[in-house]
Design a protein around this motif. Structure first.
Motif, PDB file in Angstrom:
ATOM      1  N   MET A 189       0.841  -1.174   0.000  1.00  0.00           N
ATOM      2  CA  MET A 189       0.000   0.000   0.000  1.00  0.00           C
ATOM      3  C   MET A 189       0.898   1.253   0.000  1.00  0.00           C
ATOM      4  O   MET A 189       1.753   1.404   0.865  1.00  0.00           O
ATOM      5  N   PRO A 190       0.703   2.164  -0.974  1.00  0.00           N
ATOM      6  CA  PRO A 190       1.542   3.357  -1.034  1.00  0.00           C
ATOM      7  C   PRO A 190       1.257   4.313   0.125  1.00  0.00           C
ATOM      8  O   PRO A 190       0.166   4.308   0.701  1.00  0.00           O
ATOM      9  N   GLN A 191       2.257   5.093   0.440  1.00  0.00           N
ATOM     10  CA  GLN A 191       2.095   6.073   1.511  1.00  0.00           C
ATOM     11  C   GLN A 191       0.977   7.048   1.138  1.00  0.00           C
ATOM     12  O   GLN A 191       0.885   7.496   0.002  1.00  0.00           O
ATOM     13  N   GLY A 192       0.130   7.379   2.083  1.00  0.00           N
ATOM     14  CA  GLY A 192      -0.964   8.300   1.839  1.00  0.00           C
ATOM     15  C   GLY A 192      -2.242   7.638   1.361  1.00  0.00           C
ATOM     16  O   GLY A 192      -3.258   8.293   1.184  1.00  0.00           O
ATOM     17  N   ASP A 193      -2.215   6.322   1.161  1.00  0.00           N
ATOM     18  CA  ASP A 193      -3.400   5.590   0.707  1.00  0.00           C
ATOM     19  C   ASP A 193      -4.387   5.468   1.862  1.00  0.00           C
ATOM     20  O   ASP A 193      -4.043   4.988   2.937  1.00  0.00           O
ATOM     21  N   LYS A 194      -5.620   5.935   1.665  1.00  0.00           N
ATOM     22  CA  LYS A 194      -6.625   5.949   2.730  1.00  0.00           C
ATOM     23  C   LYS A 194      -7.623   4.795   2.599  1.00  0.00           C
ATOM     24  O   LYS A 194      -8.615   4.751   3.313  1.00  0.00           O
ATOM     25  N   SER A 195      -7.366   3.837   1.718  1.00  0.00           N
ATOM     26  CA  SER A 195      -8.324   2.758   1.477  1.00  0.00           C
ATOM     27  C   SER A 195      -8.470   1.810   2.671  1.00  0.00           C
ATOM     28  O   SER A 195      -9.466   1.110   2.778  1.00  0.00           O
TER      29      SER A 195
END
Length: 52
Positions: free
Chosen positions: A1-7
């Motif tokens: 999961m990339p940094q900043g991903d809010k999923s």
């Protein structure tokens, strides 16, 4: 999961962060800074992402 991903956040956590962000904006904080502070605050409250 990339940094900043809010999923990985629940709908409730997303709603709370949005509400916190609006509060910072009312105090005169810039949009970008308000968003950063809101998610930092939400992470402090909930411990981050989904909790089972």
């Amino acid at each position: 999961m990339p940094q900043g991903d809010k999923s990985s956040y629940t709908d409730k956590q997303k709603r709370q962060a949005k509400h916190i962000e609006q509060g910072y904006e009312k105090k005169g904080v810039s949009k970008e800074e308000a968003k950063r502070r809101a998610w930092a605050t939400e992470n402090k409250i909930s411990g981050g992402g989904k909790k089972h």
